[in-house]
Design a protein around this motif. Structure first.
Motif, PDB file in Angstrom:
ATOM      1  N   LYS A  16      -4.692   6.548   0.907  1.00 30.51           N
ATOM      2  CA  LYS A  16      -5.417   5.333   1.247  1.00 30.51           C
ATOM      3  C   LYS A  16      -5.148   4.186   0.280  1.00 30.51           C
ATOM      4  CE  LYS A  16      -9.174   7.907   3.448  1.00 30.51           C
ATOM      5  NZ  LYS A  16     -10.637   8.173   3.478  1.00 30.51           N
ATOM      6  N   THR A  17      -4.456   4.465  -0.810  1.00 30.49           N
ATOM      7  CA  THR A  17      -4.088   3.430  -1.767  1.00 30.49           C
ATOM      8  C   THR A  17      -2.634   3.613  -2.180  1.00 30.49           C
ATOM      9  OG1 THR A  17      -4.836   4.782  -3.647  1.00 30.49           O
ATOM     10  CG2 THR A  17      -6.432   3.232  -2.690  1.00 30.49           C
ATOM     11  N   ALA A  18      -2.012   2.502  -2.580  1.00 25.38           N
ATOM     12  CA  ALA A  18      -0.638   2.572  -3.070  1.00 25.38           C
ATOM     13  C   ALA A  18      -0.648   3.024  -4.522  1.00 25.38           C
ATOM     14  CB  ALA A  18       0.034   1.212  -2.938  1.00 25.38           C
ATOM     15  N   GLY A  19       0.434   3.658  -4.945  1.00 22.94           N
ATOM     16  CA  GLY A  19       0.523   4.125  -6.316  1.00 22.94           C
ATOM     17  C   GLY A  19       1.533   5.245  -6.435  1.00 22.94           C
ATOM     18  N   ILE A  20       1.632   5.797  -7.626  1.00 23.33           N
ATOM     19  CA  ILE A  20       2.490   6.951  -7.885  1.00 23.33           C
ATOM     20  C   ILE A  20       1.572   8.139  -8.128  1.00 23.33           C
ATOM     21  CG2 ILE A  20       4.311   7.924  -9.314  1.00 23.33           C
ATOM     22  CD1 ILE A  20       5.107   5.084 -10.060  1.00 23.33           C
ATOM     23  N   PHE A  21       1.719   9.170  -7.309  1.00 21.70           N
ATOM     24  CA  PHE A  21       0.788  10.300  -7.336  1.00 21.70           C
ATOM     25  C   PHE A  21       1.498  11.580  -7.787  1.00 21.70           C
ATOM     26  CE2 PHE A  21      -0.781   7.231  -4.301  1.00 21.70           C
ATOM     27  CZ  PHE A  21      -2.113   7.113  -4.660  1.00 21.70           C
TER      28      PHE A  21
ATOM     29  N   CYS B 158       3.418  -0.239  -0.360  1.00 22.84           N
ATOM     30  CA  CYS B 158       2.959  -1.153   0.685  1.00 22.84           C
ATOM     31  C   CYS B 158       3.569  -2.513   0.390  1.00 22.84           C
ATOM     32  CB  CYS B 158       1.440  -1.229   0.696  1.00 22.84           C
ATOM     33  SG  CYS B 158       0.763  -2.392   1.909  1.00 22.84           S
ATOM     34  N   ALA B 159       4.034  -3.195   1.420  1.00 20.66           N
ATOM     35  CA  ALA B 159       4.702  -4.483   1.229  1.00 20.66           C
ATOM     36  C   ALA B 159       3.744  -5.517   0.656  1.00 20.66           C
ATOM     37  CB  ALA B 159       5.276  -4.972   2.556  1.00 20.66           C
ATOM     38  N   VAL B 160       4.245  -6.324  -0.305  1.00 20.73           N
ATOM     39  CA  VAL B 160       3.467  -7.424  -0.878  1.00 20.73           C
ATOM     40  C   VAL B 160       3.536  -8.616   0.078  1.00 20.73           C
ATOM     41  CG1 VAL B 160       3.297  -9.030  -2.803  1.00 20.73           C
ATOM     42  CG2 VAL B 160       3.891  -6.650  -3.220  1.00 20.73           C
TER      43      VAL B 160
ATOM     44  N   ASP C  95      -4.663  12.281  -5.703  1.00 18.30           N
ATOM     45  CA  ASP C  95      -5.556  11.141  -5.473  1.00 18.30           C
ATOM     46  C   ASP C  95      -7.023  11.547  -5.508  1.00 18.30           C
ATOM     47  OD1 ASP C  95      -5.660  12.645  -3.183  1.00 18.30           O
ATOM     48  OD2 ASP C  95      -5.331  10.977  -1.795  1.00 18.30           O
ATOM     49  N   GLY C  96      -7.297  12.692  -6.123  1.00 17.23           N
ATOM     50  CA  GLY C  96      -8.671  13.172  -6.217  1.00 17.23           C
ATOM     51  C   GLY C  96      -9.051  14.173  -5.144  1.00 17.23           C
ATOM     52  N   THR C  97      -8.102  14.505  -4.250  1.00 14.45           N
ATOM     53  CA  THR C  97      -8.374  15.493  -3.201  1.00 14.45           C
ATOM     54  C   THR C  97      -7.391  16.658  -3.328  1.00 14.45           C
ATOM     55  OG1 THR C  97      -6.926  14.354  -1.623  1.00 14.45           O
ATOM     56  CG2 THR C  97      -9.275  13.765  -1.608  1.00 14.45           C
TER      57      THR C  97
ATOM     58  N   GLY D  27      -0.763   4.677   4.310  1.00 15.44           N
ATOM     59  CA  GLY D  27      -1.443   4.893   5.575  1.00 15.44           C
ATOM     60  C   GLY D  27      -0.725   5.794   6.551  1.00 15.44           C
ATOM     61  N   THR D  28       0.454   6.322   6.174  1.00 12.70           N
ATOM     62  CA  THR D  28       1.186   7.217   7.070  1.00 12.70           C
ATOM     63  C   THR D  28       0.969   8.672   6.674  1.00 12.70           C
ATOM     64  OG1 THR D  28       3.196   7.097   5.706  1.00 12.70           O
ATOM     65  CG2 THR D  28       2.957   5.479   7.500  1.00 12.70           C
TER      66      THR D  28
END
Length: 233
Positions: free
Chosen positions: A99-104, A127-129, A78-80, A43-44
């Motif tokens: 908008k989502t966590a992951g490795i891009f 993102c923190a669990v 991320d598709g963009t 989100g940053t």
């Protein structure tokens, strides 16, 4: 070079004039984040910096508006993606919010009429669990493989590390997946603890699992989460 001692009639012959740089295919493209890190919080704003080979950059600037144009494309993974034909637009960096966590897989492409050049980096968006629940059988059979699963919230993708403390082991089993298989080889009560690490945060859950050879008393809380048992639930 024009001499200050040129006489009239020679001056016009040697007057300097702008010459086109020789055409060159792209090379030496580099890609980084403004902070120089390969991690970012979900989100940053992430600012990507695209650096061209200095000598080629001068060539491209000289050809702005002419037949040799350069195009810069940045795929965020991320598709963009975005594309720029004016180099001045990328001087301050290119911003993007995941908008989502992951490795891009983030890739930059530089292209002109003579060829292209690409470069890539892999960005970990974390993102923190907030919560983890350990799912396991209440009773297991000795020397038979069982499945252990950790369910986390919020749901993440590929950015978590799992540490499994099984029985009396002094070292954890480490995995990148929220599910493992394990075989209990000794009868009795077995303690299983899973810790989940993400974005400098660790959460855990623990369960007690009984071997089939152990007689269970009525009302036993075997198999429930330690934290829940403590609350009487």
């Amino acid at each position: 070079m024009v001499s200050n001692n040129c006489i009239k009639g020679v001056k016009d012959m040697y007057t300097p004039r702008k010459q086109m740089c020789p055409n060159r295919a792209p090379k030496g493209l580099s890609l980084s984040t403004r902070e120089g890190k390969l991690t970012a919080d979900l989100g940053t704003n992430v600012t990507f910096l695209v650096h061209l080979d200095e000598s080629l950059g001068e060539t491209l600037l000289a050809f702005q508006g002419d037949s040799m144009r350069t195009n810069i494309q940045l795929d965020f993974g991320d598709g963009t993606a975005v594309s720029y034909s004016n180099l001045s637009w990328i001087e301050e960096g290119i911003r993007h919010v995941y908008k989502t966590a992951g490795i891009f897989r983030v890739s930059a492409l530089e292209e002109n009429t003579l060829g292209f050049y690409t470069t890539t980096l892999y960005l970990h968006v974390t993102c923190a669990v907030e919560h983890v629940q350990l799912l396991a059988q209440f009773v297991v059979i000795k020397n038979k493989e069982v499945n252990l699963t950790a369910v986390v919230w919020p749901i993440h993708s590929r950015t978590l590390s799992y540490f499994w403390w099984l029985g009396n082991s002094t070292e954890p089993v480490i995995s990148l997946d929220g599910s493992i298989s394990y075989t209990f080889t000794s009868e009795g009560m077995n303690t299983v603890t899973v810790q989940v690490f993400s974005a400098n945060t660790i959460v855990q859950d623990t369960k007690m699992i009984a071997d089939q050879g152990v007689r269970l008393s009525r009302g036993s809380a075997i198999g429930c989460s330690v934290s829940r048992c403590a609350n009487g639930r």
